[in-house]
Design a protein around this motif. Structure first.
Motif, PDB file in Angstrom:
ATOM      1  N   VAL A 182      -5.802   7.748  -6.574  1.00 27.95           N
ATOM      2  CA  VAL A 182      -6.527   6.494  -6.292  1.00 27.95           C
ATOM      3  C   VAL A 182      -6.536   6.306  -4.776  1.00 27.95           C
ATOM      4  N   SER A 183      -7.715   6.035  -4.227  1.00 23.33           N
ATOM      5  CA  SER A 183      -7.788   5.828  -2.775  1.00 23.33           C
ATOM      6  C   SER A 183      -6.906   4.650  -2.369  1.00 23.33           C
ATOM      7  N   ILE A 222       0.850  -1.208   0.000  1.00 24.05           N
ATOM      8  CA  ILE A 222       0.000   0.000   0.000  1.00 24.05           C
ATOM      9  C   ILE A 222       0.886   1.258   0.000  1.00 24.05           C
ATOM     10  N   TRP A 269      -7.289   2.567  -0.211  1.00 23.82           N
ATOM     11  CA  TRP A 269      -8.081   1.375   0.147  1.00 23.82           C
ATOM     12  C   TRP A 269      -8.101   0.353  -0.990  1.00 23.82           C
ATOM     13  N   TRP A 270      -8.027   0.861  -2.237  1.00 24.26           N
ATOM     14  CA  TRP A 270      -8.064  -0.066  -3.371  1.00 24.26           C
ATOM     15  C   TRP A 270      -6.879  -1.025  -3.366  1.00 24.26           C
ATOM     16  N   TRP A 271      -5.799  -0.619  -2.701  1.00 28.98           N
ATOM     17  CA  TRP A 271      -4.596  -1.465  -2.726  1.00 28.98           C
ATOM     18  C   TRP A 271      -4.606  -2.545  -1.645  1.00 28.98           C
ATOM     19  N   PRO A 314      -6.789  -5.178  -1.043  1.00 31.45           N
ATOM     20  CA  PRO A 314      -6.882  -6.562  -1.546  1.00 31.45           C
ATOM     21  C   PRO A 314      -5.633  -6.979  -2.319  1.00 31.45           C
ATOM     22  N   LEU A 315      -5.045  -6.028  -3.045  1.00 38.31           N
ATOM     23  CA  LEU A 315      -3.831  -6.352  -3.796  1.00 38.31           C
ATOM     24  C   LEU A 315      -2.701  -6.760  -2.842  1.00 38.31           C
ATOM     25  N   TYR A 364      -1.275   1.879   6.321  1.00 41.67           N
ATOM     26  CA  TYR A 364      -2.050   3.101   6.045  1.00 41.67           C
ATOM     27  C   TYR A 364      -2.340   3.821   7.359  1.00 41.67           C
TER      28      TYR A 364
END
Ligand SMILES: Nc1ncnc2c1ncn2[C@@H]1O[C@H](COP(=O)(O)OP(=O)(O)OP(=O)(O)O)[C@@H](O)[C@H]1O
Length: 625
Positions: A97-98, A87, A100-102, A104-105, A241
């Motif tokens: 890009v928020s 993250i 949070w999207w990272w 799951p990655l 984060y």
């Protein structure tokens, strides 16, 4: 092929008040966790709970590989660190890009890294495995320090500040971690109920034996690695984060991994809620040691002392110890099943969810099912098996006899690859199988029992039987084992061997004779074509010996082929035909029981005069090698 079905009533424990009380407590704890941010805006406690949640995800993930499969890892913190860096790197490099999207990655990256660790460490176990995981943690840390163009090196990375209103404090981090912990627990619960879960516990209990009942060791271990790290990577991302600043020293600290292991051991390593309880003990202690007791050495002293106390006084962990205590209190004064007679057993005709029935060829037309050609195995200078060759005709009950130490058990071990042969060939149903591992041989129809029974003591009788895997597929691994068709097949077999009443007992609580019966049911769960029985009549009472003989005959009449090692001569000579005689690791004679009993070399080497037939009834030995 004949088939029929039998209805088996599956026992339910859903009305158990203790179980309900446990569920009630877990629900209450969950509710408190969900409501906490709304009830308190104290940042000290919010921070403590957020860190506890990260530890809880780490420890619950670790329970899959360490608790279920028995592989204690000191590298679990690496997945938190890798999640944090995933993250961190993406949030600082991909603007707009928020972060949070990272999250799951980060789970996927953690899972991929675990896949690599799993593949690298497949062949190690015990202390060497622990050392590999520590080395892995340091390796990832060194990469983070030196790949400074990506990670910022020792200077670390500063993540963008959260964009939500300050009124919400740390709620989003808290709820994200609660959700990840929920998913992690759901996965751990589900795995424990599947064939995969049974396989992992079997691996923990006795890896060699697990392979002989069809458990694909490398694949199941690698799956366990990946499953134990996916959500941990996600939790690491939320943690990174939350910190907004990450550096290699903090994110890959060995202390983080040690605390996760401690949480697991204190709470109970194979229990669902134990790791969560452990995390919520360890992290507050960590805070108290840091803030009130001067941190540093006090913290190490505290954790070291705690680890010793747990290992000495609560080796299973707090929750399993409580469960055991409750069981003891509840069962006080109850007669239980100990001393009860083993059931008379069911009929084979009703076994169809579990066994394939094959029409037997007439003896004269029987093809060889097993062919052993020149197998050898030496231990140091001793040739335990020295060029042994034999044939087991399809549909036969073949005997293998010989003096103590003549190599019978070793030959069994070579046939199913429990130990590797030095040279020689093994053929099953026309296919050469000596290059295959144990589980692949089991999938081709080879089953075996052991001279000294080797059940998985920590699994129940039903779980022991259901752990056997006839073939390998991901679909089969994901099948629920403790209910449905798998459990039904296992219950049928337990009924057949007279052990169904014991289905919920731990295998370690069974007598030796009972274990023999359950081991037979376990091997039948493979629906094997050929069953190797190592001293089936050894150490059991005469009634059970008769029942064992009856079952072997009956199973044989349904198409199962047997190779039996046995010292009980009336048993083996009354049951087997042909009989092979092993002496000094070589097959010295083969023939019908009458021929073997009349063979002077066999009488001299093994049988003695007790088994000498009357001269007029003794034919010439057919084959003498
Ligand atoms: N793992 C091992 N390491 C060293 N020697 C071994 C090992 N396994 C077996 N042996 C030796 O190999 C020989 C054959 O042993 P094995 O157990 O196969 O005999 P057996 O015919 O099954 O004997 P029994 O009838 O007493 O069970 C023995 O001398 C034994 O001591």
């Amino acid at each position: 092929m004949t088939t029929a079905t039998t209805s088996v009533k599956t026992r339910t424990t859903s009305s158990d008040p203790v179980r309900w009380a446990g569920r009630g407590l877990a629900a209450l704890a969950g509710l408190l966790l969900v409501l906490f941010p709304l009830l308190s805006d104290d940042r000290y406690y919010q921070n403590m709970i957020i860190l506890s949640l990260v530890f809880a995800v780490g420890a619950s993930g670790l329970s899959i590989i360490a608790g279920y499969a028995g592989y204690i890892s000191l590298g679990q913190g690496a997945f938190i660190g890798v999640g944090g860096y995933t993250i961190g790197v993406l949030a600082t490099r991909v603007p707009g890009v928020s972060p949070w999207w990272w999250v799951p990655l980060a789970g996927v990256v953690g899972g991929l890294l675990a896949l690599v660790l799993g593949l690298v460490s497949l062949r190690s176990r015990g202390p060497s495995f622990v050392i590999i995981t520590v080395a892995f943690l340091f390796l990832v840390q060194v990469i983070a320090v030196n790949w400074s163009s990506l990670t910022g090196g020792t200077a670390g990375l500063t993540l963008p500040l959260p964009s939500w209103s300050s009124d919400m404090l740390n709620w989003p981090f808290h709820y994200a971690l609660v959700a990840i912990l929920g998913l992690q627990l759901l996965m751990a619960w589900w795995i424990r109920r599947t064939k995969l879960g049974m396989g992992l516990i079997a691996i923990r209990e006795d890896e060699t034996k697990a392979a002989t009942i069809g458990i694909n060791l490398p694949v199941e271990k690698v799956i366990a690695f990946v499953a134990s790290s996916f959500f941990v990577g996600m939790a690491g991302a939320v943690y990174g984060y939350y910190l907004t600043f990450i550096d290699p020293r903090g994110m890959f600290s060995i202390l983080l991994s040690v605390q996760i292991v401690l949480a697991l051991l204190i709470g109970g390593k194979a229990s669902l809620w134990g790791p969560v309880l452990g995390a919520f003990i360890i992290e507050p202690l960590n805070e108290i040691a840091n803030n009130n007791l001067g941190g540093g050495n006090t913290r190490l002293f505290l954790f070291g002392g705690l680890l010793i106390a747990v290992v000495v006084f609560l080796p299973q962990g707090i929750l399993p110890a409580i469960e055991e205590l409750i069981d003891k209190v509840r069962n006080r004064g109850r007669a239980g099943l100990s001393g009860a007679r083993i059931g008379t057993g069911g009929s084979l005709a009703s076994l169809t969810a579990s066994l394939t029935v094959v029409e037997r060829e007439p003896a004269a037309q029987a093809k060889p099912l097993l062919e052993v050609k020149g197998l050898t195995k030496s231990f140091g200078g001793l040739a335990a098996v020295d060029g042994a060759s034999l044939v087991v005709p399809e549909g036969s009950i073949t005997g293998l006899i010989g003096p103590n130490g003549s190599g019978k058990t070793t030959l069994f071990n070579l046939i199913d690859d429990t130990i590797h042969a030095d040279s020689g060939e093994v053929w099953l149903a026309g296919e050469r199988i000596d290059g295959l591992p144990s589980w692949a041989r089991a999938h081709r129809g080879l089953g075996r029992t052991f001279q000294i029974t080797r059940l998985f003591g920590d699994l129940t009788v039903l779980e022991n039987v259901v752990a056997a895997q006839r073939s390998f597929s991901l679909e089969q691994l994901g099948r629920i084992a403790v209910s449905g068709p798998e459990a039904k097949a296992a219950e049928e077999l337990l009924e057949y061997v007279g052990m169904r009443a014991y289905r919920d007992q731990k295998a370690r609580a069974l007598s030796y004779g009972q274990q023999k019966m359950v081991e037979l049911a376990q091997v039948l769960m493979l629906d094997p074509r050929l069953i190797l029985l190592d001293e089936p009549a050894g150490g059991i009472n005469p009634v059970l010996i008769d029942r064992m003989g009856e079952m072997i005959r009956e199973l044989n009449s349904y198409g199962k082929t047997f190779l039996i090692v046995e010292h009980n001569m009336p048993f083996v000579l009354g049951l087997c035909d042909p009989v092979h005689v092993l002496s000094r690791g070589r097959t010295m004679a083969t023939g019908t029981p009458a021929e073997i009993q009349a063979d002077p070399a066999v009488i001299d080497a093994y049988l003695g005069d007790d088994f000498l037939l009357e001269p007029e009834s003794a034919p010439e030995p057919k084959v003498t090698l």
